[in-house]
Design a protein around this motif. Structure first.
Motif, PDB file in Angstrom:
ATOM      1  N   PHE A   1      -4.534  10.078   5.693  1.00 31.03           N
ATOM      2  CA  PHE A   1      -5.220   9.082   4.864  1.00 31.03           C
ATOM      3  C   PHE A   1      -6.344   8.422   5.653  1.00 31.03           C
ATOM      4  O   PHE A   1      -6.150   8.012   6.795  1.00 31.03           O
ATOM      5  CB  PHE A   1      -4.226   8.012   4.402  1.00 31.03           C
ATOM      6  N   PHE A   2      -7.512   8.319   5.012  1.00 30.22           N
ATOM      7  CA  PHE A   2      -8.650   7.651   5.655  1.00 30.22           C
ATOM      8  C   PHE A   2      -9.130   6.505   4.774  1.00 30.22           C
ATOM      9  O   PHE A   2      -9.125   6.618   3.551  1.00 30.22           O
ATOM     10  CB  PHE A   2      -9.792   8.653   5.899  1.00 30.22           C
ATOM     11  N   PRO A   3      -9.546   5.398   5.393  1.00 29.04           N
ATOM     12  CA  PRO A   3      -9.952   4.233   4.597  1.00 29.04           C
ATOM     13  C   PRO A   3     -11.291   4.463   3.912  1.00 29.04           C
ATOM     14  O   PRO A   3     -12.209   5.051   4.484  1.00 29.04           O
ATOM     15  CB  PRO A   3     -10.066   3.124   5.659  1.00 29.04           C
TER      16      PRO A   3
ATOM     17  N   TRP B   1       0.834  -1.203   0.000  1.00 29.11           N
ATOM     18  CA  TRP B   1       0.000   0.000   0.000  1.00 29.11           C
ATOM     19  C   TRP B   1       0.868   1.253   0.000  1.00 29.11           C
ATOM     20  O   TRP B   1       0.532   2.256  -0.632  1.00 29.11           O
ATOM     21  CB  TRP B   1      -0.941  -0.006   1.206  1.00 29.11           C
ATOM     22  N   MET B   2       2.006   1.198   0.703  1.00 31.82           N
ATOM     23  CA  MET B   2       2.927   2.339   0.683  1.00 31.82           C
ATOM     24  C   MET B   2       3.499   2.558  -0.718  1.00 31.82           C
ATOM     25  O   MET B   2       3.828   3.678  -1.102  1.00 31.82           O
ATOM     26  CB  MET B   2       4.082   2.121   1.668  1.00 31.82           C
ATOM     27  N   GLN B   3       3.649   1.471  -1.486  1.00 33.18           N
ATOM     28  CA  GLN B   3       4.196   1.578  -2.843  1.00 33.18           C
ATOM     29  C   GLN B   3       3.127   2.012  -3.848  1.00 33.18           C
ATOM     30  O   GLN B   3       3.370   2.848  -4.706  1.00 33.18           O
ATOM     31  CB  GLN B   3       4.763   0.219  -3.288  1.00 33.18           C
ATOM     32  N   THR B   4       1.954   1.388  -3.748  1.00 29.03           N
ATOM     33  CA  THR B   4       0.873   1.669  -4.698  1.00 29.03           C
ATOM     34  C   THR B   4      -0.419   1.874  -3.925  1.00 29.03           C
ATOM     35  O   THR B   4      -1.266   0.989  -3.876  1.00 29.03           O
ATOM     36  CB  THR B   4       0.710   0.492  -5.695  1.00 29.03           C
ATOM     37  N   PRO B   5      -0.562   3.045  -3.268  1.00 30.92           N
ATOM     38  CA  PRO B   5      -1.723   3.283  -2.396  1.00 30.92           C
ATOM     39  C   PRO B   5      -3.045   3.258  -3.171  1.00 30.92           C
ATOM     40  O   PRO B   5      -3.113   3.726  -4.308  1.00 30.92           O
ATOM     41  CB  PRO B   5      -1.447   4.668  -1.808  1.00 30.92           C
ATOM     42  N   ALA B   6      -4.076   2.689  -2.546  1.00 30.38           N
ATOM     43  CA  ALA B   6      -5.407   2.615  -3.164  1.00 30.38           C
ATOM     44  C   ALA B   6      -6.458   2.535  -2.067  1.00 30.38           C
ATOM     45  O   ALA B   6      -6.149   2.231  -0.920  1.00 30.38           O
ATOM     46  CB  ALA B   6      -5.491   1.381  -4.065  1.00 30.38           C
ATOM     47  N   GLY B   7      -7.683   2.843  -2.417  1.00 31.99           N
ATOM     48  CA  GLY B   7      -8.825   2.640  -1.522  1.00 31.99           C
ATOM     49  C   GLY B   7      -8.898   3.614  -0.358  1.00 31.99           C
ATOM     50  O   GLY B   7      -9.460   3.284   0.683  1.00 31.99           O
ATOM     51  N   PHE B   8      -8.347   4.812  -0.518  1.00 34.13           N
ATOM     52  CA  PHE B   8      -8.295   5.766   0.595  1.00 34.13           C
ATOM     53  C   PHE B   8      -8.814   7.115   0.127  1.00 34.13           C
ATOM     54  O   PHE B   8      -9.020   7.345  -1.063  1.00 34.13           O
ATOM     55  CB  PHE B   8      -6.848   5.949   1.051  1.00 34.13           C
TER      56      PHE B   8
END
Lengths: 468, 338
Positions: free
Chosen positions: A165-167, A151-158
């Motif tokens: 950052f919020f989910p 997620w740190m490399q390719t963040p998504a869904g936030f």
């Protein structure tokens, strides 16, 4: 925040995680190997599987224990040195870390004890089940940690609100774009690392004419696994690279030392990348091969670092070289596998002394490849902690001075340089003693020793299991 | 907060409070055994002391990780302020715990350096305890904060008060450890532990007394919290029960038939001291600055983690209790554990 606190904090994290990752890289594979041996023993009832399994369980106990002890440090580093990262990302990342901790604790508590101490106490099927659950537990740990890392490399869904950052969608957070590739790449890397260690230990015995049947079994199983996994890893690595090209093109440009955007790009086998001048010195290029490998088309366009402002460039030399070390090791592994089949066909697999020596020398290669690969992907992620969104410089704790971090780094350096050599020597001694049929393991992490009170011979006698 | 999403903060507060308490209690007694280990009369008693905690200490320590992760996941703001503020105590604690952890095994395996690992075990236990005491003291005093970050220096946490709470915790864990040794041993070693326990108890009572006077004097909020009517009526039993427990502890230490009472009384003293701190600080999680609700993570985060925790945590608790049950009874030199 002082600049030296930032660079020293990065060094400290790298130091601590590099030592830590060696252990999971080994135990994930070893847990599965032990589970396979336990299933084979349960199924075929041949004592050799029990002997080999018990032997590796002893090594597993020590490395798992050291993995837990060195792992305790990790979550606290997020707070002490990376407090702004923690504040910004905790809503998304913290549950992933927490699930790793909970599940590892859950499976360890419930099943590790049974695997290590329970052979005489529980029915055979329950012991097999425990081995499978421990193997599953190590894989689940890898699952959660790599979900967070990916997620740190390719963040998504936030969603990003005021810099935090919020989910929004947990499935997208966990199964972010690079996660499947990274998970597959790491788990296979771990299996390969373990297989190379098993192979090296088997060769060590064969060269000394000890434990011949056990060593042949180990060697045969390890080479069988490597035959499948090394080519598979090359394939997964290629897919992972194409995923990086899509989602982290600047990282890929650094890995390949591409400064300008072009088609028909060469593959640079060797060069001294000069980040200042934005060009390669002493480059050894193969024309068009870069486009062919990266885009699977020799006309393909590959973006160079010039597409990004310099402030967003990762370091170039480090990912460039570590990537080549990793790929070079993969080539060595392929040669080893091919040589093994050539010797097997001639019936000399277990006796060719030169090959056995090579297998011994190859045993740390998996660890080196894992470290090189991790440096490639983590340094290539710079200057971001959350790719493209949160800078590493904005992640570090603002209160730290360079002196603070220099002191703590020195502390971690000294302690790890004492603990690891002692632990490794301890495992080496276990290897020297060899698989002798004892089933009582050595458990560093719970402090349950093989012979709790060594001074008392009566205790040692009751601890040994009579061979069936 | 939307009316549709329930408030998970009370539940997470409960989980966190219980998690930290389990840690303090469980690792407290095995760190205490480690502290007393350095004073043990001979090698045979050292072997027994180590055996009395060997099967369970690792499980105890895992609560530290779970507590840390629960704080990060449920109250990330508190996590990211607290940890840089206590940079050095946390560093020393972690390094000491690593050393102490491997000493359990290396003491048996690395025989040429046994004295080194014996020292690693006792000094590691003492240093980890002292550091945790500093963390508690610094936490009660509060931190310098700007925005959402700690803005002081890494040395701020070393104050006369925090050094005092560091020493106080050495006596506290020593008392728990001595109680555990009394529970798990017999004969002369138990007698020795009873003497150590009385020394620790005196230290603990002096420490509780000083902290109870020092904090209200130094912090008007805490004074108001305790002494304003009608709260003083609700809270006055806390010191009274503490006194009764201390008397019970002292008496049971003198009675050779009392095996479990010293440990139970010590646990009771810890429960009361812990609730004393909770009363002083409620509802702040970052003293003087942020409440539990202000420091909480998003409801989506709390719910996502709660789902698994409510399933996994009870199982972990059951397993932990079971493993204590398996290793119940006295440790004896002539029986190795299996």
């Amino acid at each position: 925040m002082s600049p030296s606190a930032l660079i020293l904090s990065r060094l400290q994290f790298a130091w601590v995680i590099a030592w830590h990752i060696l252990l999971p890289a080994f135990t994930i594979g070893l847990a599965s190997y032990i589970a396979v041996l336990e299933v084979l023993f349960f199924w075929r009832r041949e004592k050799i599987y029990l002997t080999v399994s018990s032997f590796w369980t002893k090594i597993f106990a020590v490395s798992f224990g050291m993995g837990v002890v060195s792992g305790i440090v990790m979550p606290f580093l997020f707070g002490t040195n990376w407090s702004r990262f923690s504040d910004a990302t905790a809503n998304v990342l913290a549950p992933l870390f927490a699930y790793e901790g909970l599940m590892a604790f859950f499976l360890e508590a419930a099943f590790l004890g049974v695997l290590l101490f329970g052979r005489k106490l529980v029915p055979a099927w329950a012991h097999v089940l425990a081995a499978l659950m421990v193997a599953g537990g190590t894989l689940l740990s890898a699952f959660w940690i790599l979900a967070a890392n990916s997620w740190m490399q390719t963040p998504a869904g936030f969603e990003l609100v005021n810099g935090r950052f919020f989910p929004k969608d947990w499935l997208q957070i966990i199964f972010n774009p690079s996660f499947p590739y990274r998970l597959a790449h790491m788990v296979v890397a771990s299996y390969i690392t373990t297989a190379l260690v098993v192979l090296g230990v088997a060769a060590f015995y064969l060269r000394r004419n000890r434990f011949l049947s056990e060593s042949r079994l180990m060697m045969s199983m390890a080479l069988g696994l490597l035959t499948i996994l090394v080519p598979l890893q090359v394939l997964i690595g290629d897919l992972h690279g194409r995923n990086t090209l899509e989602y982290q093109p600047a990282k890929l440009a650094a890995i390949e030392a591409r400064w300008t955007t072009a088609s028909h790009v060469p593959l640079t086998l060797f060069a001294l990348p000069d980040r200042q001048a934005a060009k390669n010195r002493y480059a050894l290029d193969v024309p068009d091969l870069g486009s062919l490998i990266l885009t699977h088309d020799r006309n393909g366009t590959v973006r160079g670092l010039e597409d990004w402002p310099r402030s967003e460039w990762p370091p170039v030399a480090l990912p460039f070289f570590t990537f080549r070390i990793m790929v070079g090791i993969a080539v060595l592994m392929l040669i080893l596998v091919v040589a093994s089949w050539w010797l097997r066909a001639r019936g000399r697999l277990y006796t060719a002394r030169g090959f056995l020596r090579l297998c011994e020398l190859a045993s740390p290669l998996g660890f080196l490849a894992v470290l090189a690969g991790w440096i490639t992907t983590e340094v290539g992620r710079q200057p971001w902690t959350v790719y493209g969104l949160l800078r590493t410089a904005d992640s570090v704790s603002p209160s730290l001075t360079g002196t603070d971090v220099a002191l703590s780094l020195a502390g971690y350096a000294v302690v790890y340089l004492i603990i690891y050599p002692v632990g490794i020597r301890h495992m080496y001694r276990t290897v020297q003693r060899g698989p002798s049929g004892e089933t009582q393991p050595e458990l560093i992490e719970s402090g349950l020793s093989e012979r709790p009170i060594q001074a008392l011979p009566s205790a040692t006698a009751t601890d040994r299991e009579t061979p069936p | 907060m939307s009316a549709l999403i329930p408030d998970f903060v009370p539940l997470w507060t409960l989980i966190l409070v219980l998690g930290i308490f389990f840690y303090v209690l469980l690792d407290g007694f095995d760190l205490g055994v480690g502290i007393l280990y350095g004073f043990a009369p001979d090698a045979a008693s050292r072997g027994l002391l180590m055996n009395s905690i060997a099967p369970i200490w690792d499980g105890n320590e895992t609560w530290l990780v779970l507590g840390g992760l629960a704080l990060l996941a449920a109250f990330p703001l508190a996590f990211s302020i607290l940890l840089p503020a206590v940079y050095f105590p946390v560093l020393v604690m972690l390094l000491a715990l690593v050393f102490r952890g491997v000493a359990f095994e290396f003491r048996y395996k690395d025989v040429p350096h046994r004295t080194f690992w014996d020292h690693a075990f006792s000094y590691g236990s003492a240093l980890a305890t002292f550091s945790q005491g500093i963390v508690i003291g610094a936490y009660i005093q509060g931190f310098k904060i700007e925005g959402r970050q700690f803005a002081g220096s890494s040395l701020d946490c070393f104050t006369p008060f925090s050094l005092f709470t560091g020493v106080a915790l050495l006596f506290g864990y020593g008392l728990l450890g001595a109680g555990w040794i009394i529970l798990k041993t017999e004969g002369s070693l138990q007698e020795w532990a009873r003497r150590q326990a009385r020394r620790c108890l005196i230290g603990v009572l002096i420490a509780i007394g000083i902290v109870s006077v020092w904090t209200p004097l130094a912090d008007p909020d805490i004074a108001h919290r305790w002494f304003a009517w009608p709260r003083i009526a609700f809270f006055s039993p806390v010191p009274l029960v503490t006194l009764l427990l201390a008397i019970w502890e002292w008496r049971s230490l003198g009675k050779s038939s009392a095996h479990a009472a010293p440990f139970l009384a010590a646990v009771g003293l810890f429960v009361l001291s812990y609730s004393g701190i909770a009363i002083s600080l409620w509802p702040m999680i970052v003293p003087h600055r942020f409440t539990l609700w202000q420091a909480a993570s998003s409801p989506g985060t709390q719910l996502f983690l709660l789902t698994g925790t409510l399933f996994l945590l009870p199982v972990i608790l059951m397993y932990t209790s079971w493993s204590y049950w398996v290793f119940r009874g006295k440790v004896r030199a002539d029986i190795g554990y299996h």
